[in-house]
Design a protein around this motif. Structure first.
Motif: not given
Lengths: 257, 313
Positions: B106, B108, B135-139
């Motif tokens: 991922g 951002v 707010k973005e979570q990288i998984t």
């Protein structure tokens, strides 16, 4: 030569309001073509003006908003010869990796020599889809293109504007080029173009038509919130008499230091 | 896990390295830096690198983005998960997408905040032209992010720290891009982003000729002149480079003085970073006064020349 110009439908940002809890209210917004993508469409049309053998396909993926006939006419009135949309419920929330995978499958099905994209969408502004599309297709891709210098059957030469320098680059075709807003000023379609747009072919596909299974995202969007408002003194002086101006000037002087 | 076991750092711009190193040391146990040449390598060690890898001299016809496979080979050789930190430059954004694709990671861009939550990177970045932050979570096991400047404290150099870099062998990409020429940019004299004081003009100024009174005031103050979107885009009274707001520029001056600007949220997102906001507008109900520290309700044509005179005294 076949050029695909990609675009995204996004909410009109001038109509977005902020709710009390900081979330955005998009209910009063119309769908519009993301501003940067208009630059990509215009760039494709400019190339066609120099070479009438070019066929332009406008391409988008997203939710049900793409079914709207008015929106389809809007994009086609800007010059593309044909429209391909991949839409189904849920795709409006696709994140870059998913969008790129869908566009790649659609581009492969339709065929292409060159794909033009905007540098980012005006909503999420992830600035990745064009570049990831190139990766998914196994072709060269570059961002920040501010001018197309030359297009031949085998190569495209572009000018790319970076923070402190300008590069001239050559990419072998097929390729994906993401353009910056400096590349052109998109024109407003003429009445004739708007009327002609209704006659142009449109193909509507779904993921299943592209043999695409569920493409999982690499990221999760946890929240979208307006920033907290900074507390301001809000000393408001009413009137433009000498005294009021002098009082305001005094505040201004203190701030300037 | 409170930290990533490995953080990789690469900067195409030397001046951004100290801050990236500050972030890397805060987020990772082990910091590996990719550099070009000896001096940057020595600097990376002084800034706290545990290891450095040297790309060597880059031929003039090659672009840094074409080193994505080289970077990926190095990154993968040191473990199946890592955070990769880059500065938010155009070049590094092109590189971040390439790394993301090759590492199945991922990505951002333009991160304004980076934290580790439940073992995953959570990055905050501006969306909707600045109206909000996503707010973005990288998984994924590898995570790639380009960082805005001013988010982390720069790492301080420790001259006692030294080390030698491992040379990296160039892995040729499948579709190389040829750089034909490279020229320094003609510097535009306008740089509102760096101005300490900004006087900004809205449509309330009336007409293009009236901008001269705002110019006189900004000269008397030693300020730069900015404007709102309608002034640049609809009326075309001023250059696009000067327009503050959504899809325009975001500024953080000590003072933002708004003349005849109504203060729509779409404009204010560009100006809210100002320490002090002052506003003059004839409409006392204009939203700008909600955002102002000091406001004056009245006629610009009378007030602005009087202020200019007052400041000269």
């Amino acid at each position: 030569m076949k050029i695909i110009a990609c675009y995204k439908l996004i909410p009109e940002e001038q109509d977005i309001t902020v709710n009390g809890d900081g979330t955005l209210n998009l209910s009063k917004t119309d769908a519009k073509i993301s501003q940067f993508d208009l630059n990509a469409i215009e760039a494709a049309c400019a190339l066609k003006q120099q070479n009438s053998d070019i066929h332009i396909v406008a391409m988008s993926t997203g939710g049900e908003a793409l079914a709207n006939p008015k929106g389809r006419k809007d994009v086609l009135s800007r010059g593309p010869d044909e429209l391909i949309v991949v839409s189904e419920p849920g795709l409006e929330n696709a994140l870059p990796h998913q969008t790129a995978a869908t566009l790649a499958a659609a581009a492969q099905k339709s065929g292409f020599d060159l794909i033009l994209c905007g540098d980012g969408s005006a909503d999420l502004y992830a600035q990745q889809v064009g570049l990831l599309l190139g990766e998914a297709l196994g072709v060269s891709a570059i961002n920040g293109v501010s001018r197309i210098i030359n297009l031949s059957d085998t190569q495209i030469q572009v000018e790319r504007t970076l923070e402190d320098e300008v590069e001239t680059l050559t990419l072998n075709l097929p390729a994906v080029v993401a353009v910056s807003t400096d590349i052109n000023a998109p024109q407003i379609p003429s009445m004739k173009a708007i009327l002609g747009a209704a006659k142009k072919p449109v193909q509507a596909w779904q993921s299943a038509d592209l043999g695409l299974g569920n493409v999982s995202s690499y990221t999760t969007l946890l929240s979208v919130l307006a920033p907290q408002q900074k507390a301001r003194a809000r000393v408001i002086i009413e009137g433009d008499g000498e005294d009021q101006i002098a009082e305001f000037a005094e505040h201004l002087r203190k701030v300037i230091g | 896990m409170s930290k990533f076991s490995t953080v990789w750092v690469f900067s195409d711009t030397a001046s951004r390295l100290p801050e990236l190193m500050g972030a890397a040391r805060q987020l990772g146990e082990n910091v590996r830096v990719i550099v070009q040449g000896n001096e940057p390598s020595a600097q990376a060690f002084r800034l706290g690198a545990d290891a450095a890898y040297d790309l060597g001299t880059i031929p003039a016809d090659r672009i840094i983005e074409d080193y994505a496979d080289t970077l990926v080979q190095a990154i993968k050789s040191q473990g199946a998960s890592a955070l990769v930190l880059l500065p938010a430059t155009r070049r590094c954004k092109a590189l971040s997408a390439r790394l993301g694709a090759r590492l199945a990671a991922g990505v951002v861009n333009d991160a304004n905040e980076l934290v580790l939550q439940d073992g995953h990177l959570v990055a905050t970045h501006m969306v909707y032209g600045g109206l909000a932050f996503g707010k973005e979570q990288i998984t994924t096991p590898y995570a790639v992010t380009t960082l805005n400047s001013g988010v982390f404290e720069a790492a301080t150099e420790d001259s006692a720290r030294t080390g030698s870099a491992t040379p990296l062998e160039f892995v040729a990409p499948k579709n190389p891009i040829t750089c034909v020429s490279r020229n320094a940019k003609q510097s535009n004299s306008v740089d509102l982003g760096k101005a300490r004081l900004v006087v900004s003009v809205g449509r309330g100024i009336g007409n293009q000729a009236n901008i001269s009174i705002a110019e006189a005031l900004s000269n008397a103050m030693g300020a730069e002149l900015g404007c709102s979107r309608p002034v640049a885009e609809n009326e075309k009274w001023m250059e696009r480079e000067r327009y503050v707001g959504i899809s325009g520029i975001m500024i953080k001056p000590e003072l933002y003085l708004a003349l005849g600007i109504s203060g729509q949220i779409q404009h204010m997102v560009g100006a809210n970073g100002a320490q002090i906001i002052m506003a003059i507008n004839k409409d006392k109900n204009a939203p700008i006064f909600q955002y102002a520290d000091y406001g004056l309700v009245g006629d610009l044509m009378k007030i602005v020349p009087a202020l200019t005179e007052a400041l000269k005294r």
